[in-house]
Structures are given as structure tokens and as C-alpha cells.
Design a protein around this motif. Structure first.
Motif, PDB file in Angstrom:
ATOM      1  N   ALA A 152       1.103  -0.766   0.088  1.00  0.00           N
ATOM      2  CA  ALA A 152      -0.107  -0.414   0.075  1.00  0.00           C
ATOM      3  C   ALA A 152       1.147   1.140   0.327  1.00  0.00           C
ATOM      4  CB  ALA A 152      -0.751   0.243   0.792  1.00  0.00           C
ATOM      5  N   ARG A 153       2.065   0.820   0.772  1.00  0.00           N
ATOM      6  CA  ARG A 153       3.079   2.536   0.704  1.00  0.00           C
ATOM      7  C   ARG A 153       3.552   2.691  -0.244  1.00  0.00           C
ATOM      8  NH1 ARG A 153       1.088   5.318   4.642  1.00  0.00           N
ATOM      9  NH2 ARG A 153       1.397   4.037   6.736  1.00  0.00           N
ATOM     10  N   GLU A 154       3.467   1.636  -1.126  1.00  0.00           N
ATOM     11  CA  GLU A 154       4.380   1.656  -2.397  1.00  0.00           C
ATOM     12  C   GLU A 154       3.842   2.320  -3.460  1.00  0.00           C
ATOM     13  OE1 GLU A 154       7.367  -2.031  -1.307  1.00  0.00           O
ATOM     14  OE2 GLU A 154       5.926  -2.166  -3.090  1.00  0.00           O
ATOM     15  N   VAL A 155       2.224   2.112  -3.468  1.00  0.00           N
ATOM     16  CA  VAL A 155       1.538   2.769  -3.939  1.00  0.00           C
ATOM     17  C   VAL A 155       1.474   3.571  -4.268  1.00  0.00           C
ATOM     18  CG1 VAL A 155      -0.511   3.032  -4.696  1.00  0.00           C
ATOM     19  CG2 VAL A 155       0.560   0.273  -4.730  1.00  0.00           C
ATOM     20  N   GLN A 156       1.112   4.309  -2.762  1.00  0.00           N
ATOM     21  CA  GLN A 156       1.240   5.887  -1.973  1.00  0.00           C
ATOM     22  C   GLN A 156       2.278   6.369  -3.179  1.00  0.00           C
ATOM     23  OE1 GLN A 156       0.154   4.838   1.637  1.00  0.00           O
ATOM     24  NE2 GLN A 156      -0.266   7.016   1.485  1.00  0.00           N
ATOM     25  N   LEU A 157       2.833   5.816  -2.765  1.00  0.00           N
ATOM     26  CA  LEU A 157       4.446   6.666  -2.741  1.00  0.00           C
ATOM     27  C   LEU A 157       4.893   6.822  -4.606  1.00  0.00           C
ATOM     28  CD1 LEU A 157       7.459   7.400  -2.379  1.00  0.00           C
ATOM     29  CD2 LEU A 157       8.043   5.564  -2.346  1.00  0.00           C
ATOM     30  N   THR A 170      11.517  16.335  -0.846  1.00  0.00           N
ATOM     31  CA  THR A 170      12.500  16.245   0.510  1.00  0.00           C
ATOM     32  C   THR A 170      11.374  14.869   0.512  1.00  0.00           C
ATOM     33  OG1 THR A 170      11.232  18.033   1.761  1.00  0.00           O
ATOM     34  CG2 THR A 170      12.897  19.081   1.072  1.00  0.00           C
ATOM     35  N   LYS A 171      12.534  14.246   1.395  1.00  0.00           N
ATOM     36  CA  LYS A 171      12.221  13.617   2.698  1.00  0.00           C
ATOM     37  C   LYS A 171      10.891  13.840   3.398  1.00  0.00           C
ATOM     38  CE  LYS A 171      16.095  10.641   2.774  1.00  0.00           C
ATOM     39  NZ  LYS A 171      17.005  10.155   3.897  1.00  0.00           N
ATOM     40  N   GLU A 172      11.000  14.925   3.936  1.00  0.00           N
ATOM     41  CA  GLU A 172      10.072  15.564   5.438  1.00  0.00           C
ATOM     42  C   GLU A 172       8.683  15.451   4.307  1.00  0.00           C
ATOM     43  OE1 GLU A 172      13.725  16.182   6.863  1.00  0.00           O
ATOM     44  OE2 GLU A 172      13.078  16.862   4.907  1.00  0.00           O
ATOM     45  N   GLU A 173       8.103  16.139   2.995  1.00  0.00           N
ATOM     46  CA  GLU A 173       7.389  16.512   1.995  1.00  0.00           C
ATOM     47  C   GLU A 173       6.960  14.896   1.549  1.00  0.00           C
ATOM     48  OE1 GLU A 173       7.610  19.905  -0.926  1.00  0.00           O
ATOM     49  OE2 GLU A 173       9.281  18.779  -1.042  1.00  0.00           O
ATOM     50  N   VAL A 174       7.901  14.055   1.455  1.00  0.00           N
ATOM     51  CA  VAL A 174       7.250  12.888   1.106  1.00  0.00           C
ATOM     52  C   VAL A 174       6.811  12.106   2.011  1.00  0.00           C
ATOM     53  CG1 VAL A 174       7.672  10.166   0.253  1.00  0.00           C
ATOM     54  CG2 VAL A 174       8.859  11.923  -0.359  1.00  0.00           C
ATOM     55  N   ALA A 175       7.223  11.801   3.188  1.00  0.00           N
ATOM     56  CA  ALA A 175       6.785  11.518   4.878  1.00  0.00           C
ATOM     57  C   ALA A 175       5.631  12.583   5.260  1.00  0.00           C
ATOM     58  CB  ALA A 175       7.851  11.711   5.714  1.00  0.00           C
ATOM     59  N   ASP A 176       4.649  13.643   4.842  1.00  0.00           N
ATOM     60  CA  ASP A 176       3.638  14.472   5.276  1.00  0.00           C
ATOM     61  C   ASP A 176       2.948  13.931   3.603  1.00  0.00           C
ATOM     62  OD1 ASP A 176       5.157  16.348   7.076  1.00  0.00           O
ATOM     63  OD2 ASP A 176       5.213  17.544   5.803  1.00  0.00           O
ATOM     64  N   GLU A 183       0.192   8.905  12.777  1.00  0.00           N
ATOM     65  CA  GLU A 183       1.293   8.239  12.908  1.00  0.00           C
ATOM     66  C   GLU A 183       3.297   8.642  12.760  1.00  0.00           C
ATOM     67  OE1 GLU A 183       0.017   5.053   9.037  1.00  0.00           O
ATOM     68  OE2 GLU A 183      -0.168   7.402   8.611  1.00  0.00           O
ATOM     69  N   SER A 184       3.433   7.901  12.858  1.00  0.00           N
ATOM     70  CA  SER A 184       4.976   8.136  13.619  1.00  0.00           C
ATOM     71  C   SER A 184       6.040   7.675  13.170  1.00  0.00           C
ATOM     72  CB  SER A 184       5.233   8.210  14.757  1.00  0.00           C
ATOM     73  OG  SER A 184       4.308   8.634  15.370  1.00  0.00           O
ATOM     74  N   PRO A 185       6.073   8.621  11.675  1.00  0.00           N
ATOM     75  CA  PRO A 185       7.061   7.501  10.692  1.00  0.00           C
ATOM     76  C   PRO A 185       8.448   7.913  10.502  1.00  0.00           C
ATOM     77  CG  PRO A 185       6.115   9.506   9.483  1.00  0.00           C
ATOM     78  CD  PRO A 185       5.287   9.308  11.368  1.00  0.00           C
ATOM     79  N   SER A 186       9.446   7.431  10.689  1.00  0.00           N
ATOM     80  CA  SER A 186      10.959   7.564  10.877  1.00  0.00           C
ATOM     81  C   SER A 186      11.745   7.891   9.299  1.00  0.00           C
ATOM     82  CB  SER A 186      11.883   7.150  10.950  1.00  0.00           C
ATOM     83  OG  SER A 186      12.002   5.255  10.720  1.00  0.00           O
ATOM     84  N   MET A 187      12.337   9.053   8.654  1.00  0.00           N
ATOM     85  CA  MET A 187      13.207   8.678   7.994  1.00  0.00           C
ATOM     86  C   MET A 187      14.169   7.804   6.831  1.00  0.00           C
ATOM     87  SD  MET A 187      11.846  12.344   6.755  1.00  0.00           S
ATOM     88  CE  MET A 187      10.600  11.521   7.834  1.00  0.00           C
ATOM     89  N   ASN A 188      13.750   6.792   7.937  1.00  0.00           N
ATOM     90  CA  ASN A 188      14.315   5.359   7.967  1.00  0.00           C
ATOM     91  C   ASN A 188      13.062   5.374   6.793  1.00  0.00           C
ATOM     92  OD1 ASN A 188      16.226   3.726   7.214  1.00  0.00           O
ATOM     93  ND2 ASN A 188      15.311   2.393   9.235  1.00  0.00           N
ATOM     94  N   ALA A 189      12.101   4.361   7.763  1.00  0.00           N
ATOM     95  CA  ALA A 189      10.673   4.413   7.258  1.00  0.00           C
ATOM     96  C   ALA A 189      10.709   4.570   5.238  1.00  0.00           C
ATOM     97  CB  ALA A 189       9.250   4.679   7.691  1.00  0.00           C
ATOM     98  N   VAL A 190      10.844   6.005   5.484  1.00  0.00           N
ATOM     99  CA  VAL A 190      10.788   6.725   4.621  1.00  0.00           C
ATOM    100  C   VAL A 190      11.385   6.407   3.466  1.00  0.00           C
ATOM    101  CG1 VAL A 190      10.996   8.876   2.317  1.00  0.00           C
ATOM    102  CG2 VAL A 190       9.882   8.799   4.703  1.00  0.00           C
ATOM    103  N   GLU A 191      12.484   5.819   3.753  1.00  0.00           N
ATOM    104  CA  GLU A 191      14.206   5.585   2.698  1.00  0.00           C
ATOM    105  C   GLU A 191      13.238   3.789   2.285  1.00  0.00           C
ATOM    106  OE1 GLU A 191      17.267   6.039   5.220  1.00  0.00           O
ATOM    107  OE2 GLU A 191      17.469   8.526   4.882  1.00  0.00           O
ATOM    108  N   GLN A 192      13.154   2.979   2.995  1.00  0.00           N
ATOM    109  CA  GLN A 192      12.984   1.863   2.859  1.00  0.00           C
ATOM    110  C   GLN A 192      11.911   1.872   1.955  1.00  0.00           C
ATOM    111  OE1 GLN A 192      11.913   0.177   6.140  1.00  0.00           O
ATOM    112  NE2 GLN A 192      14.495   0.383   7.363  1.00  0.00           N
ATOM    113  N   THR A 210      17.874  10.140  -6.047  1.00  0.00           N
ATOM    114  CA  THR A 210      18.353   9.832  -4.303  1.00  0.00           C
ATOM    115  C   THR A 210      19.092  11.228  -4.874  1.00  0.00           C
ATOM    116  OG1 THR A 210      17.579   8.326  -3.505  1.00  0.00           O
ATOM    117  CG2 THR A 210      18.662   9.967  -2.305  1.00  0.00           C
ATOM    118  N   ALA A 211      19.016  12.630  -3.493  1.00  0.00           N
ATOM    119  CA  ALA A 211      19.916  13.897  -3.968  1.00  0.00           C
ATOM    120  C   ALA A 211      20.486  13.566  -3.058  1.00  0.00           C
ATOM    121  CB  ALA A 211      19.713  14.684  -4.548  1.00  0.00           C
ATOM    122  N   ARG A 212      22.077  13.263  -1.873  1.00  0.00           N
ATOM    123  CA  ARG A 212      21.912  13.540  -0.807  1.00  0.00           C
ATOM    124  C   ARG A 212      21.300  14.264  -0.433  1.00  0.00           C
ATOM    125  NH1 ARG A 212      24.357   9.775   1.591  1.00  0.00           N
ATOM    126  NH2 ARG A 212      24.914   8.143   0.301  1.00  0.00           N
TER     127      ARG A 212
END
Length: 224
Positions: A152-157, A170-176, A183-192, A210-212
């Protein structure tokens, strides 16, 4: 999609939230007009589902305030008021669409897809890039004629990236856009999630870069 539902009827709101989440959408809900108006001053959503009769500010007041700030977020009004004059007021206040209660949830979902397509500048639910085909309505991705097993999260992404082709997120925009306030996502969860989706689409022209220190950008490679 990240959707905000502003509805004070507990039973109806619960049903709408459940249906939208089953469809893979990220949903937040407010029941008070004043609180919803304050929230919209500092939080962004892809679509707003807005009731008219609310405690505090009315739906029309929220809508006028939103548009006065230059916020162009698509707004779909949900109301029991069926008179033509009421629809005209809502549309003239800046609403993009209007549904009268009671309504069929299939139509609500279809209208949300229309608003999402309009915002991203596309006319179809189907995104095609080389051997990749993604159907928003069916939540189905096909690569080289075979279904891709997406969580489901992959479809959303994937929807988020398609809607923002060529734009750095940004990672924050994607997480938002992926997670609601409860929910309390970590940036690591977004990366995964990004890593899994990239791996499943590696044989397609859709590139997830991915742009570091910056974030992620998707684009369609010309030579694939």
C-alpha cells in the motif's frame, strides 16, 4: 493522496475515512471549523473534503479563507444542501466540485481521482512509461505485461512521484504525503519504501533519483 476530511458527523466521517484508507489514501480528519481553518494555515494536503455546516467557522468561511491566502488545493464540498443556489455559492467561493449527501462512495473516490488528475495536469487514470503502466483507479502497476506486487505504501509513493515528475521532493515532503498526523514515521521508513519501489521498477524508464541532502526526484528516462 494526502486528504483532509472536514466533517462533524462522527458516523459519516468514520465511514469516509475507512473507505479512503482502504483505497490506500492518507487521511486526516477535523470536526471543528475553527480548528480546520487553523490547520490549513500551516499544513498542505492534496485534496480537501469539506462539509458546510460545522461548529465554529462554516465550510464556506474556511473555503474563502483558503482561497484568499492563494491556496489552490482542490476542494470538494460534501453537504446535505441540494438547492442550486447553495451549489452556486460553494462553487463561486472557490470549490472545485460538489456532492450532495447521501452519496455513493464509488463516485466520491472517482471525483477525488479527477481532482488529483486535474492538479497534476493529466487527463487519464493510466500512467504509461515504456513497459510500465500504472492504473490509479485499480491501484495496479504492470511491468512488461506482468503485475507488480506493490504494498500500500509503495502504491502511495508511486502516485506521489508520478504527480511530481521532475520535481525534487524532500524526505519530509514525502513523509507528509505518506503518513497522517496520528502516525509517527521515521525518515528511515521513507527510505525503505523508496528503496523497495525503486527495486521493483528497475527495468522501467521511471527513474527514482536520490539526491543526498535534498531528497528524491522521479523522471522518465528518454533512452529506456
Amino acid at each position: 493522496m494526502r486528504i483532509l476530511l472536514i466533517e462533524d458527523n462522527e458516523e459519516l466521517a468514520g465511514t469516509i475515512v475507512d473507505r479512503l484508507r482502504v483505497e490506500g489514501h492518507c487521511v486526516d480528519r477535523e470536526s471543528d471549523g475553527n480548528e480546520a481553518n487553523d490547520l490549513l494555515r500551516h499544513s498542505l494536503f492534496d485534496i480537501i473534503l469539506l462539509d458546510v455546516n460545522l461548529p465554529g467557522k462554516s465550510g464556506y468561511e474556511i473555503l474563502r479563507s483558503l482561497r484568499a491566502r492563494g491556496d489552490a488545493t482542490p476542494v470538494l464540498i460534501l453537504t446535505a444542501r441540494s438547492q442550486i443556489d447553495e451549489r452556486v455559492v460553494g462553487l463561486d467561493a472557490g470549490a472545485d466540485d460538489y456532492m450532495v449527501k447521501p452519496f455513493d462512495f464509488r463516485e466520491l473516490l472517482a471525483r477525488c481521482r479527477v481532482l488529483a488528475r486535474r492538479r497534476s495536469g493529466t487527463a487519464s487514470n493510466i500512467f504509461v512509461a515504456g513497459g510500465l503502466s500504472f492504473d490509479r483507479a485499480a491501484k495496479r502497476a504492470i511491468v512488461a505485461g506482468k503485475d507488480v506486487d506493490l504494498r500500500a505504501r509503495e502504491v502511495q509513493l508511486l502516485e506521489i512521484l508520478i504527480d511530481n515528475l521532475g520535481r525534487m521532493l524532500t524526505k519530509e515532503e514525502v513523509a507528509d504525503k505518506l503518513y497522517s498526523f496520528d502516525e509517527s514515521p521515521s525518515m528511515n521508513a521513507v527510505e525503505q519504501i523508496v528503496t523497495r519501489l525503486r527495486r521493483k521498477l528497475h527495468d522501467t524508464p521511471l527513474v527514482i533519483k536520490t539526491a543526498r541532502g535534498l531528497g528524491y526526484m522521479a523522471y522518465v528516462a528518454d533512452d529506456e
